[in-house]
Design a protein around this motif. Structure first.
Motif, short mmCIF file in Angstrom:
data_model
loop_
_atom_site.label_atom_id
_atom_site.label_comp_id
_atom_site.label_asym_id
_atom_site.label_seq_id
_atom_site.Cartn_x
_atom_site.Cartn_y
_atom_site.Cartn_z
N PHE A 1 53.23 57.44 27.07
CA PHE A 1 52.75 56.23 27.74
C PHE A 1 52.16 56.68 29.08
CE2 PHE A 1 53.60 52.25 30.21
CZ PHE A 1 52.88 51.38 29.41
N GLN A 2 50.96 57.24 28.99
CA GLN A 2 50.34 57.85 30.16
C GLN A 2 49.33 56.90 30.79
OE1 GLN A 2 51.34 60.78 31.42
NE2 GLN A 2 52.86 60.85 29.75
N PRO A 3 49.28 56.89 32.12
CA PRO A 3 48.30 56.02 32.81
C PRO A 3 46.88 56.35 32.36
CG PRO A 3 49.90 56.92 34.36
CD PRO A 3 50.12 57.63 33.08
N GLY A 4 46.14 55.29 32.18
CA GLY A 4 44.72 55.46 31.85
C GLY A 4 44.45 55.74 30.39
N ILE A 5 45.50 55.93 29.61
CA ILE A 5 45.32 56.18 28.16
C ILE A 5 45.99 55.05 27.39
CG2 ILE A 5 45.76 57.77 26.26
CD1 ILE A 5 46.03 60.00 28.37
N MET B 1 46.16 49.00 31.65
CA MET B 1 45.86 49.18 30.23
C MET B 1 45.41 47.88 29.57
SD MET B 1 49.08 51.51 29.08
CE MET B 1 49.34 53.18 29.68
N LEU B 2 45.78 46.75 30.18
CA LEU B 2 45.44 45.46 29.54
C LEU B 2 43.92 45.32 29.40
CD1 LEU B 2 47.95 43.06 31.36
CD2 LEU B 2 48.19 44.17 29.14
N ALA B 3 43.24 45.82 30.42
CA ALA B 3 41.77 45.72 30.36
C ALA B 3 41.19 46.67 29.33
CB ALA B 3 41.20 46.01 31.75
N MET B 4 41.96 47.75 29.04
CA MET B 4 41.46 48.75 28.09
C MET B 4 41.66 48.30 26.63
SD MET B 4 43.22 51.97 30.04
CE MET B 4 42.86 53.11 28.73
N ALA B 5 42.56 47.35 26.42
CA ALA B 5 42.87 46.93 25.04
C ALA B 5 41.72 46.13 24.48
CB ALA B 5 44.15 46.11 25.03
N LYS B 6 41.08 46.65 23.47
CA LYS B 6 39.95 45.97 22.85
C LYS B 6 40.32 45.37 21.48
CE LYS B 6 37.38 47.34 26.27
NZ LYS B 6 37.10 46.35 27.34
N GLN B 7 41.28 46.00 20.83
CA GLN B 7 41.64 45.53 19.48
C GLN B 7 42.72 44.44 19.59
OE1 GLN B 7 42.74 49.37 17.83
NE2 GLN B 7 40.91 49.33 16.54
N ASP B 8 42.62 43.48 18.67
CA ASP B 8 43.52 42.32 18.73
C ASP B 8 44.98 42.71 18.60
OD1 ASP B 8 41.31 40.81 19.01
OD2 ASP B 8 41.27 40.04 16.95
N HIS B 9 45.26 43.68 17.70
CA HIS B 9 46.67 44.01 17.49
C HIS B 9 47.29 44.63 18.75
CE1 HIS B 9 44.95 48.00 16.53
NE2 HIS B 9 46.16 48.49 16.81
N MET B 10 46.48 45.37 19.54
CA MET B 10 46.99 45.94 20.78
C MET B 10 47.24 44.85 21.82
SD MET B 10 47.68 49.04 20.48
CE MET B 10 48.07 49.28 22.20
N LYS B 11 46.32 43.90 21.87
CA LYS B 11 46.52 42.78 22.79
C LYS B 11 47.79 42.01 22.43
CE LYS B 11 41.57 42.17 23.76
NZ LYS B 11 40.42 41.29 23.62
N SER B 12 47.99 41.83 21.12
CA SER B 12 49.17 41.09 20.66
C SER B 12 50.45 41.80 21.06
CB SER B 12 49.13 40.92 19.14
OG SER B 12 48.05 40.11 18.76
N VAL B 13 50.46 43.14 20.92
CA VAL B 13 51.69 43.86 21.23
C VAL B 13 51.97 43.87 22.72
CG1 VAL B 13 50.90 46.25 21.47
CG2 VAL B 13 53.11 45.78 20.43
N PHE B 14 50.91 43.88 23.54
CA PHE B 14 51.11 43.77 24.99
C PHE B 14 51.73 42.40 25.33
CE2 PHE B 14 47.79 47.22 25.68
CZ PHE B 14 48.71 48.13 26.22
N GLU C 1 47.17 36.72 34.81
CA GLU C 1 45.75 36.44 34.99
C GLU C 1 44.92 36.99 33.83
OE1 GLU C 1 44.62 36.10 39.57
OE2 GLU C 1 45.29 38.12 39.04
N VAL C 2 45.29 38.19 33.36
CA VAL C 2 44.54 38.75 32.22
C VAL C 2 44.77 37.90 30.97
CG1 VAL C 2 44.29 40.76 30.72
CG2 VAL C 2 44.65 41.08 33.18
N LEU C 3 46.06 37.61 30.73
CA LEU C 3 46.38 36.88 29.50
C LEU C 3 45.75 35.50 29.51
CD1 LEU C 3 48.42 39.20 29.16
CD2 LEU C 3 50.09 37.52 28.36
#
Length: 1647
Positions: free
Chosen positions: A133-137, A172-185, A225-227
């Motif tokens: 769980f590295q910053p920026g990745i 990382m929230l801004a980096m999440a492009k796929q729906d399943h990643m957004k859902s898990v966040f 704010e992101v969500l």
């Protein structure tokens, strides 16, 4: 070594994870877990190593191993050290993130392992997972999910990490492009927020109590704010839901000012989602959390957002919920919570929004609003306290709503209001009245009004809820007591609340009892404070009347009576003692009955008696008068309930009878006459009952009032008013007159006799006929109204009954009797003869029955007219439709059938009443002068009814006859001749009744001869037994029975009447019924008697002529004469007649059969004929063999003609009853010959010339007797037994199916055994000669005869009778000699016979034990026994013999037998398995002398017996249970012995797995050294063909291993065992593989 073995075991199981069966996979998982319980670190290491080495193993199989690892970790978390934890963490992390693509099952399993380890080693887990769980990745999906699950699983361990995690995650929230990643966040943020809240709520237990909400507020807000700004508006619905699920918990952690700032955007944003998502639970849950957060910070923005909130939430409640979809119910609950939050903060605005919605035209809106109101009342009581009047006033419209759903919701609101004090406010009464109205709903009426909508709530549902609510309010809500009592009493008397009476009475009873417990009995009801309450008289009347129909309306009778009992002191203080005693008895009577068993008339009489006793107990005439007035006032209320109104009339009559005020009686009777609804039958009946009951004490007033009413203006006005309507006028006037006539009859029926009789003709009959007859222009016109006629008939009947029941009715001369009888005759004549529609005939005849008893006597012409009219009116009516048509017509047909029956009974009673007045032979003759033509009628139904009536009259005459002097019964002959031909009538019922008539006439004659009336004459009594022969219309049986009846008549008719009898019988020859005309017998053969001896040469011609005449003419007397002729000829020329008849073509026709049967008339002749026929059967061979034309088929056996014909002749001859003595005399030779004839004809065919005849015969006469040789022989043997006095033998064999078996080539010997057993039990004395005659056939050239005889002897040896008859030794020797027979079946049967000696003669078995044992052992060693049938029989027989043999005889052969039968334990034939195992069990009794040797045999067979408890055949399982029970005591283990005895009982089911677990426990405790031997034996069964045994064997091994001590573990050859199990793990049957996997898991015990 141990490590390598456990590893190998684990590896074996992990190799098997590739199995596709889910049950096997589940068992492998459990086995791994089991291994892990014992050695968690080794197994975890093995799993780790296996997964690393098998990098290409498919992920479904990796999942099983990972799940096992998770379970092992969770169960043993406290035992793991850090190094082991590190290995597991690293493996799980690797497995979870190995694939960049998401493979949910696999990665989820790995994540679960990490979560399990994280419950103790949170730092180690976080160290590993944070490395990924590295910053920026952008992290792996399951890294984030693992964080989320860890935060829930270990709140105190995880929360300290959350700040840094959130810091890394936010970019990382801004980096999440796929729906399943957004859902898990979103998922992670939701669980983080919930964990933080839990941590903060439990700071006293937290490791770091300095943590505060603001520690996370800024990060949470940044994530918010992101969500909210980016993801909430995403097009993917699942993501939007994930966002909203997170926003709820997050809002609780946001800074107060930020939340206040965001609310104007947040709430509309969440509310907008309702339109986009059909499933709204998540939205509602989050919304509720947001609202709670807003309220907690004192938000001012919420006030501005209230209207859209309410507007959006309200439809959510109004939408229907589906109980089968749990989320819809949960959503409903969350929305209601939202309303609670809002109502607590904004009560005025919420109510202002809600209450106007109750006026909506939309049903769902109204229902939903009421649900919210109920929620607010319950959850915000303090805020609603001041709003009670406002809320109550808003319920006015819902109270008038017709929707069932609204009603239900309103009832629920009322329940909530009751608990919170609303109903105590002004206006609460209206809600209570509404509740009671719902309790009174009528399901029938509502059901008709409602549309057929599946979602609609029925009125029954509303009523049920209302009833329950009312009861709960009155019994559990104490504050409602003073509200409900006595207010609910107001609803008892109004008729519209009738359906609510049961719940009302129950509630009122509870309330009254509570009031009494408070010591308030005297002032139970304060009428001064409750002006609207019904009076005590009104309550008494109402509750008493509804109790008359006690099972209506949810069984309201008991409830009404119990309430009445509670109110007894309110009704009148004087009733306390009486009612407290009587009312419980009435209630008890109801509880002892059901609606169907309660006798309504009896119940009403009990209630009226109760009322009468009540009136007597109250010494207050004013109270009685008040009660009468109240009852009269309530009459009109029951216009729609005829039964209850009828009862109320009776109550009024009873009360008037007790009333001392003559004026009130006059006034009330006048009022009743003026207000009655005369067109209703129940009303007429009730009014008449009332007048009749009143007349008991007020006859003068009652008669006066009836007379005054006709002269009154009211009656005249009624008639005048009715005349306006022309057609209607006549009908209405007739109904009034009918009622008045009925009133007079009821008065006469109930009035005191001494007061009635003087006024009967002048005051009663005069007025009755004045109302009945009308004059037009001075001419009397009889009305046609059916009601008026029936009322007149009934009234006169009641008058007749009243006079007859008087003590001195004989002294009363009824001058108008003839006039009344004539009127009844006119009524009967007026009824149509072609149909019976009304009960006028029946009721008129019942009336005449009472009238004819009275003085004076009827004149002869009147009497004749009465009898003839009644007979013609009843007997001539056409019969009912056939039964099938009656079923189709239903209720109407049932009514007609009952009416017919009642009318016939009325006719019988009338004729008996007439006969009673002249109980002499002349009177009897006169009666049958009228009945005679009907008895001889050509119409069946007329004859049947006439004879039925005659039988009843003669039985009555006999019963009433009292002869003081011996006088001649001069017309006996004529009467007997009238009925005796009817004994052969074509109608069965006529035949039966005719016998009854003859029976009665003969006993009447005996009475006239001087015998006592109770004298029983044996011959006359025999007539009853002859009736059975008349049930079926078979001519032979009928005339045989008639002949017996004639014999009885001939011996009992006096000599002086014989001629008249014969003359009358000759008259009977002209009877229209042909059967009756043939009842006489004519002798026609005198010439043959005189000259027959010289006609020997002409006998064949004569026989032929007789046969041809029989074919031409089918008259009874011709057939009788012909049979007599044949008998005469045979007595003079036996051989010629027999030869002539045998030459007749087969099959014998009916005439030939009759001729054969005629030869049985005289026993001596019959015996001679039987001997000739036996000689013809025995002299010729039974069949000839001919080669079949079919290629490859064997020889065909064809019956020889002469023995076949002789067998058929024997059957016909012996079927005649007269042949009995001859058959008894020749019983042994007949039995043996026919038994061997059956044996010789099994499988034998008819000659070809007869086969076609047989087919034609079967085609035309399906029921005719078969000509097949074997069937023919079996039937002949059967009839021989019947005629020889062995009926029971034939029945027993028939019930067991023995006759069919005897004709079967495969089962013939079983049929013979059935016959032998029956003979031994029921014909023992016949056996010595039979056995003597059968012994030579043991050497017969025919195999079949040897089989039959051996089978017969074998079964005889099963019965003690052969020992009693001193036949045993002879038979045993002969049977033993058959052991070397060439026929296998004979050898088998011989062994069976020798074995049967054990049950037939056990003492002889002991005596000849050595010889018998040798025979059985020889049978076991039989070489020519390819299918082991002889061996099977030897084992079965030996099992039977063992109990009766000497130990020394058995012990010498014990080992040989045990070794010889052991291979049969696993035979493919279940019979062999069963017999060998049972025998083994029996052998254990003899093991004491040579215990060690036989104990070895038990151990050799133990595994087999235990495994065969899973045998597919129940009989083998039963045998194993028996054998193990027998072996138990010899095994030297008390626990094992007790288990076998207790768990292996035949009547007890067996839980095999549990049983084997306990068995193995005992085995390993007692014989641990046997482990290897037991396992080796089980390994043999790994290849068994039976699936259950293949599955049981590895399970057996598993349990052995489970219980063995460590000291003995080295016995096990683990390599061999694991190899065998590994091989069996590939078995095609999943259940076997499951058991193997289970056992593999248990092997850890021996590693």
């Amino acid at each position: 070594m141990t490590e390598s073995r456990i590893k190998r075991l684990a590896t074996t199981l992990m190799d098997a994870t590739t199995d596709k069966d889910p049950l096997v996979q589940e068992q492998i998982y459990k086995a791994l877990c089991h291994l892990g319980e014992s050695e968690p670190e080794e197994i975890l290491n093995a799993c780790d190593e296996y997964l690393r080495q098998h990098d290409k193993l498919g992920y479904p199989h990796r999942v099983i191993i990972l799940k096992a690892m998770e379970t092992i970790v969770r169960s043993n978390i406290s035992l793991l050290d850090k190094s082991m934890a590190k290995v597991v963490i690293f493996l799980a992390s690797h497995e979870m993130t190995k694939s960049k693509e998401m493979i949910r099952d696999w990665q989820q399993a790995a994540s679960d392992v990490l979560v399990a380890v994280g419950q103790r080693f949170i730092n180690k887990v976080m160290e590993e997972v944070l490395s990924k769980f590295q910053p920026g990745i952008l992290p792996h999906f399951f890294v984030v999910q693992t964080f989320a699950n860890l935060s829930v699983a270990n709140v105190f361990g995880m929360v300290p990490f959350l700040n840094s995690i959130l810091g890394t995650m936010l970019p990382m929230l801004a980096m999440a492009k796929q729906d399943h990643m957004k859902s898990v966040f979103c998922y992670a943020l939701q669980h983080f927020s919930e964990s933080i809240q839990e941590y903060l709520a439990n700071l006293d237990k937290a490791p770091d109590p300095t943590v505060r909400k603001d520690t996370f507020s800024n990060e949470i807000f940044s994530a918010y704010e992101v969500l909210f700004n980016s993801w909430l508006h995403h097009r993917e619905a699942k993501l939007r839901l994930a966002v909203v699920e997170a926003l709820g918990p997050m809002s609780c952690l946001m800074p107060a000012e930020k939340l206040e700032e965001q609310l104007p955007k947040l709430l509309p944003g969440v509310l907008a989602l309702y339109k986009k998502h059909p499933e709204t639970f998540s939205i509602s849950k989050s919304l509720c959390q947001i609202l709670e957060a807003s309220v907690s910070v004192g938000s001012r923005s919420l006030d501005l957002l209230l209207d859209p909130l309410l507007g959006t939430l309200h439809p959510q409640i109004c939408a229907p919920t589906d109980p089968s979809v749990p989320l819809t119910v949960k959503n409903h609950t969350e929305v209601l919570r939202c309303f609670t939050v809002l109502a607590c903060s904004f009560p005025d605005r919420v109510l202002a929004f809600l209450l106007p919605k109750l006026e909506s035209s939309n049903e769902r809106t109204r229902v939903g609003t009421l649900l919210i109101v109920r929620q607010i009342i319950n959850s915000a009581p303090s805020q609603m306290e001041m709003k009670k009047p406002f809320i109550l006033s808003s319920m006015k419209l819902p109270l008038q709503d017709n929707s069932n759903k609204v009603k239900r919701a309103l009832v629920q609101v009322i329940s909530a209001m009751a608990h919170h004090g609303y109903l105590e406010q002004p206006g609460g009464e209206a809600l209570l009245e509404f509740l009671v109205r719902q309790c009174a709903l009528s399901s029938e009426a509502q059901a008709r009004k409602q549309p057929p909508d599946a979602e609609d709530l029925t009125s029954d549902g509303v009523r049920s809820i209302s009833v329950n609510t009312l009861f709960l309010l009155s019994t559990t809500v104490d504050r409602m007591n003073h509200v409900l009592w006595p207010y609910l009493l107001e609803f008892v008397t109004p008729i519209q609340f009738t359906n609510a009476l049961t719940p009302l009475c129950k509630s009122l009873m509870h309330l009254a009892q509570k009031k009494q417990e408070e010591g308030d009995n005297a002032s139970l009801i304060r009428y001064d404070l409750n002006a609207n309450l019904p009076s005590p008289h009104a309550l008494t009347t109402r509750l008493l009347v509804v109790s008359s129909q006690p099972f209506l309306g949810d069984a309201r009778g008991p409830s009404a009576l119990r309430l009445l009992n509670v109110l007894r002191c309110v009704v009148h203080p004087a009733l306390d003692q009486l009612w407290s005693k009587k009312v419980p008895l009435l209630v008890e009577h109801l509880e002892e009955n059901t609606e169907n068993s309660l006798v309504q008339k009896e119940w009403e009489e009990k209630l009226l008696l109760f009322l009468q006793e009540t009136l007597v107990a109250v010494p207050d005439n004013a109270w009685t008068c008040h009660l009468v007035l109240e009852m009269s006032r309530q009459l009109s209320s029951y216009n729609g309930s005829s039964s209850e109104k009828n009862f109320l009339y009776k109550c009024i009559g009873t009360s008037l009878g007790a009333c001392a005020s003559k004026d009130l009686v006059h006034k009330q009777l006048q009022e009743l006459l003026e207000t009655a609804r005369y067109h209703e039958e129940a009303e007429r009946e009730g009014l008449a009952s009332c007048f009749g009951i009143c007349a008991i004490n007020h006859l003068e007033e009652t008669l006066a009032k009836l007379e005054d009413f006709v002269r009154s203006d009211v009656f005249k006005k009624s008639v005048g008013l009715f005349s306006i309507f022309k057609d209607r006028s006549d009908t209405e006037v007739e109904k009034i007159k009918s009622t008045l006539i009925l009133c007079y009859g009821s008065v006469a029926a109930r009035a005191p006799r001494e007061l009635l009789l003087p006024r009967l003709e002048a005051d009663v009959l005069k007025n009755i006929f004045q109302y009945f007859n009308t004059k037009v222009l001075g001419i009397k016109v009889e009305p046609k109204d059916l009601t008026l006629k029936l009322c007149l008939i009934r009234s006169i009947c009641m008058i007749g009954q009243a006079v007859c029941s008087g003590v001195k009715c004989g002294d009363f001369v009824f001058s108008r009797k003839a006039e009344l009888v004539a009127q009844m005759v006119e009524f009967i004549k007026a009824e149509p003869l072609e149909v019976m529609r009304t009960p006028i005939r029946q009721r008129a005849m019942i009336t005449c029955t009472y009238l004819v008893i009275l003085e004076p006597h009827l004149s002869d012409p009147d009497r004749t007219e009465l009898i003839d009219t009644c007979l013609a009116s009843v007997l001539a009516v056409p019969p009912l439709e056939p039964a099938k048509e009656r079923e189709e017509n239903g209720a109407e047909a049932s009514y007609k059938e009952a009416l017919y029956g009642d009318t016939i009974d009325a006719l019988k009673d009338l004729l008996k009443s007439l006969l009673q007045r002249n109980l002499t032979p002349h009177g009897l003759q006169d009666m049958f002068a009228h009945l005679g033509p009907w008895i001889k009628s050509s119409k069946d139904h007329e004859r049947e009814r006439a004879v039925e009536v005659s039988a009843a009259l003669l039985d009555f005459y006999l019963g009433k006859l009292n002869v003081s002097t011996v006088i001649p019964f001069y017309n006996l002959g004529v009467l007997v001749a009238l009925f005796s031909p009817r004994c052969s009538d074509s109608v069965a019922a006529v035949r039966q009744r005719a016998v009854d008539c003859v029976y009665s006439l003969l006993y009447i004659q005996l009475c006239y001869e001087g015998f006592a009336r109770d004298h029983k004459d044996e011959m006359v009594e025999g007539l009853k037994a002859l009736k059975k022969g008349l049930e079926e219309p078979d001519f032979t049986v009928l005339f045989h029975t008639c002949n017996n009846i004639a014999m009885v008549i001939g011996k009992r008719v006096p000599p002086d009447q014989l001629m008249s009898l014969l003359l009358a019988m000759f008259e009977g020859l002209a009877d229209p019924d042909k059967n009756c005309s043939r009842a006489a017998t004519v002798m026609i053969n005198s010439l043959l008697k005189e000259r027959g001896g010289v006609l020997q040469e002409k006998v064949p011609d004569i026989m032929s002529i007789i046969h041809s005449k029989l074919e031409e003419v089918d008259e009874e007397h011709v057939r009788k004469a012909a049979q007599q002729t044949v008998f005469i000829l045979a007595s003079q020329h036996k051989s010629v007649v027999v030869s002539s008849l045998l030459s007749s073509s087969l099959p014998f026709d009916s005439h030939t059969c009759a001729m054969w049967r005629s030869l049985a008339t005289e026993p001596t002749l019959a015996s001679q004929i039987l001997e000739q026929l036996l000689e013809k059967i025995n002299r010729d061979v039974p069949y000839k063999e001919s080669k079949s034309f079919l290629l490859g088929s064997g020889a065909e056996r064809v019956a020889t003609p002469l023995p076949l014909a002789a067998t058929c002749a024997l059957y016909e001859l012996m079927s005649a009853p007269e042949a009995g003595p001859a058959v008894v005399g020749l019983y042994p030779p007949l039995f043996v010959t026919l038994l061997l004839r059956v044996s010789s004809t099994v499988g034998v065919q008819l000659p070809k010339n007869l086969q076609s005849k047989e087919r034609r015969s079967n085609g035309h006469h399906g029921a005719s007797r078969s000509l097949q040789p074997c069937s023919c022989a079996v039937e002949t043997l059967k009839v021989m037994l019947l005629r020889g006095g062995s009926e029971e033998v034939a029945k027993v064999v028939g019930r067991s199916g023995g006759w069919e078996l005897m004709a079967s080539p495969e089962k013939h010997h079983d049929g013979v055994a059935s016959l032998a057993g029956a003979m031994a039990r029921h014909a023992g004395p016949r056996l010595p000669l039979i056995v003597k005659n059968l012994i030579p056939t043991l050497s017969s050239v025919f195999d079949s005869q040897r089989v039959t005889t051996t089978a017969f002897f074998a079964e005889l040896l099963n019965n003690n009778v052969v020992n009693d008859l001193i036949l045993l030794e002879t038979m045993m020797d002969n049977v033993t000699g058959r052991q070397k027979d060439t026929c296998l079946l004979v050898r088998m049967l011989a062994l069976r016979g020798l074995g049967n000696i054990a049950s037939g003669a056990p003492e002889k078995a002991r005596k000849h034990g050595a010889k018998l044992l040798a025979s059985m052992v020889n049978g076991l060693d039989d070489k020519d026994d390819p299918h082991n049938l002889v061996a099977l029989e030897a084992m079965s027989s030996l099992s039977k013999l063992l109990n009766h043999l000497e130990e020394r005889d058995v012990q010498s052969m014990l080992l040989h037998i045990a070794i010889r039968i052991r291979p049969f334990f696993d035979s493919e034939q279940p019979e062999l398995r069963q017999s060998s195992i049972v025998l083994f069990g029996n052998l254990t009794k003899f093991s004491e002398g040579d215990g060690e040797v036989f104990f070895e045999q038990i151990l050799n067979g133990l595994v087999t017996l235990l495994l065969h408890l899973q045998d597919p055949k129940p009989e083998v399982v039963k045998a194993c249970k028996f054998a193990l029970r027998m072996c138990g005591p010899s095994m030297g283990c008390e626990g094992l012995c007790d288990m076998f005895l207790n768990h292996l009982r035949e009547d007890r089911s067996l839980h095999y797995g549990e049983f084997m677990n306990n068995v193995c426990k005992h085995l390993m405790q007692t014989y641990p050294e046997m482990l290897n031997r037991l396992i080796s034996t089980n390994l043999f069964y790994f290849k068994s063909s039976w699936v259950d045994i293949r599955a049981a064997a590895p399970m057996f091994i598993g349990f052995l291993v489970l219980h063995v001590d460590e000291d003995h573990c080295q016995q096990v050859d683990l390599d061999q065992l694991i190899s065998a199990l590994n091989l069996l793990l590939k078995d095609p049957v999943p259940t076997v593989r499951v058991k193997v996997a289970e056992t593999l898991g248990r092997l850890v015990r021996v590693l």
